[in-house]
Design a protein around this motif. Structure first.
Motif, short mmCIF file in Angstrom:
data_model
loop_
_atom_site.label_atom_id
_atom_site.label_comp_id
_atom_site.label_asym_id
_atom_site.label_seq_id
_atom_site.Cartn_x
_atom_site.Cartn_y
_atom_site.Cartn_z
N ILE A 1 0.87 -1.19 0.00
CA ILE A 1 0.00 0.00 0.00
C ILE A 1 0.90 1.22 0.00
N CYS B 1 -2.52 9.92 3.22
CA CYS B 1 -3.49 9.40 2.25
C CYS B 1 -4.40 8.34 2.85
N LYS C 1 -3.12 5.30 4.47
CA LYS C 1 -2.53 3.95 4.44
C LYS C 1 -2.58 3.29 5.81
N SER C 2 -2.06 3.97 6.82
CA SER C 2 -1.99 3.37 8.16
C SER C 2 -3.39 3.20 8.76
N ASP D 1 3.14 -1.89 9.14
CA ASP D 1 2.86 -0.45 9.03
C ASP D 1 4.17 0.33 8.98
N GLU D 2 4.70 0.50 7.77
CA GLU D 2 5.97 1.20 7.55
C GLU D 2 7.04 0.67 8.51
N ILE E 1 2.63 -1.68 4.23
CA ILE E 1 2.40 -0.24 4.06
C ILE E 1 3.73 0.49 4.08
N HIS F 1 6.07 4.16 2.29
CA HIS F 1 6.23 5.25 1.33
C HIS F 1 7.49 5.07 0.49
N MET G 1 -2.79 4.63 -3.08
CA MET G 1 -3.85 5.40 -2.43
C MET G 1 -3.62 6.90 -2.60
#
Length: 345
Positions: free
Chosen positions: A67, A73, A75-76, A200-201, A232, A234, A249
Motif C-alpha cells: 500500500i 493518504c 494507508k496506516s 505499518d511502515e 504499508i 512510502h 492510495m
C-alpha cells in the motif's frame, strides 16, 4: 457468529493469480473510516475527516500486497481498520470467510490471534518497563497458551528466529538498537502463529544499512511460515522488492491496483506515474534523463475533498469531466484496476 471452513495454506503457491482468485484470505468491501471533527467543545460534530473512503480489494493466501501513497493518504488508517484496532464507519472485512465487522469483542479475540501488526516506530511500540521476554510472551499469556515454562521456551525460540540471542531475554528495550527493537516487535507478532501481518511502515524509522536486513527477514519468514503481508510504506523501491501486487492510495481512495512489475513498468494513473518518477536512480546520467513529474499544489483537505476525481486539482491531464464525475475503480484494457477517466494506457 457464522464460521465457515477455513482456508488451508498447505502447498499454496505464493503470489499467483489463481492463488488470489481461489484462496482469498482477506476481502475488503467498501470500507470507510471517518473521524468526526467538532466545531467546539460543546457542539455536535457535523463534519468528518474521510481518512478511508470506499476502499475494496482482496489479498490471497501467502501474498504480499503493498500500500503506497503520500503521507496522510490513509494507508496506516486502512491497516488499523482492517485489524479492527479502529472500527470501520461502514463496509465489510472478510477474513478467512468470517465477517469480522460483525464480531463482538470476545468473538474477535479468537480471530485476532491470526491477524497481527508490526508498528512503524520500534521505540514507541515496546513498553520500556518490560523485559523483551515479557513483551514477546505477552500475547501467549493473554491467550492462555501453555505453561510458564512452555511460554519461555517459545519466546526464546522466537527471539532466535529473528536474530536475537536467547540469552538476551532479560534485557530491556533501551539496551537494543532500533533494528534489534524492530526484530523484537516482529517476534511478538509471530508469537501466536498468525496468518496475516500488517506491516505499518516497519523500516521507515531504521537506518538504511539495517532496512535490507529486516526486509530479508520478512521474506524468509513468509517463505518458512506461509505468511500473508499487507505492507504499508512510502518507500517505493522497497515495495517493488517485496510485493506481489501494489495498491496506490490518494486522499483515502485506491486509484490503481495491480501486479507490481506491471505498475512499475507502465503505470495507468497519472498520480502513480508521478510517484514512480520520484524514485531515485543510482546512475546519475539516467537520473538526469528521467522525466521527473512534479505535482503542483498540496493534497486537498480530507474534510472537504474535491468533487469528481479527487486528484483533479493536481492532475496535468484534467478535463471538465474529471471535475464533475468521480471515476470508478474498474478493470482496464491491460487487466489492471484503475480509477481514472483517461488512463495512460
Amino acid at each position: 457468529m457464522e464460521v465457515k471452513e477455513k482456508i488451508s495454506l498447505a502447498n499454496v503457491p505464493k503470489g499467483t493469480k489463481s492463488n488470489r482468485e481461489n484462496n482469498k484470505l482477506l476481502e475488503i468491501y467498501n470500507i470507510k473510516k471517518y473521524f468526526p471533527v467538532k466545531k467546539s467543545l460543546f457542539s455536535r460534530s457535523s463534519r468528518y475527516v474521510k481518512a478511508v473512503d470506499d476502499v475494496s480489494f482482496s489479498v490471497g493466501a501467502r501474498e504480499t500486497i503493498g500500500i503506497v501513497g503520500e503521507s496522510g493518504c490513509g494507508k496506516s488508517t486502512l491497516g488499523r481498520t482492517i485489524l479492527r484496532l479502529q472500527n470501520p464507519t461502514s463496509g465489510k472485512i472478510i477474513y478467512n470467510n468470517i465477517d469480522i465487522t460483525k464480531l463482538n469483542d470476545s468473538e474477535l479475540q479468537s480471530v485476532r490471534r491470526e491477524m497481527q501488526i508490526v508498528f512503524q516506530d520500534p521505540y514507541a511500540s515496546l513498553n520500556p518497563k518490560f523485559r523483551i521476554g515479557d513483551i514477546v510472551g505477552e500475547p501467549l499469556r493473554v491467550h492462555g497458551e501453555g505453561s510458564k515454562n512452555d511460554r519461555r521456551e517459545r519466546v526464546q525460540s522466537l527471539l532466535e528466529r529473528v536474530g536475537i540471542g536467547a540469552h538476551q531475554i532479560s534485557k530491556y528495550p533501551h539496551e537494543f538498537s532500533g533494528g534489534q527493537r524492530q526484530r523484537v516487535g516482529i517476534a511478538r507478532a509471530l508469537a501466536l502463529n498468525p496468518q496475516l501481518i500488517v506491516c505499518d511502515e516497519p523500516i521507515s524509522a531504521l537506518d538504511v544499512s539495517i532496512q535490507s536486513q529486516v526486509i530479508n527477514l520478512f521474506q524468509d519468514l513468509q517463505e518458512e511460515l506461509g505468511l500473508t503481508y499487507l505492507f504499508i510504506s512510502h518507500d517505493l523501491s522497497v515495495v517493488r522488492h517485496i510485493s506481489d501486487r501494489v495498491a496506490v492510495m490518494y486522499l483515502g481512495k485506491i486509484v490503481e491496483i495491480g501486479d507490481t512489475e506491471d505498475i512499475y513498468q507502465k503505470p495507468s494513473h497519472p498520480y502513480t506515474k508521478a510517484l514512480l518518477s520520484a524514485i531515485p536512480i543510482p546512475n546519475p546520467v539516467e537520473q538526469r534523463k528521467r522525466n521527473r513529474i512534479i505535482l503542483q499544489g498540496d493534497v486537498p483537505n480530507p474534510i472537504n475533498p474535491p468533487s469528481g476525481c479527487r486528484f483533479h486539482t493536481r492532475c496535468p491531464l484534467v478535463t471538465n469531466r474529471c471535475k464533475e464525475e468521480e471515476p470508478i475503480l474498474t478493470t482496464g484494457s491491460n487487466g489492471r484496476m484503475v480509477a481514472c477517466h483517461y488512463p495512460l494506457d
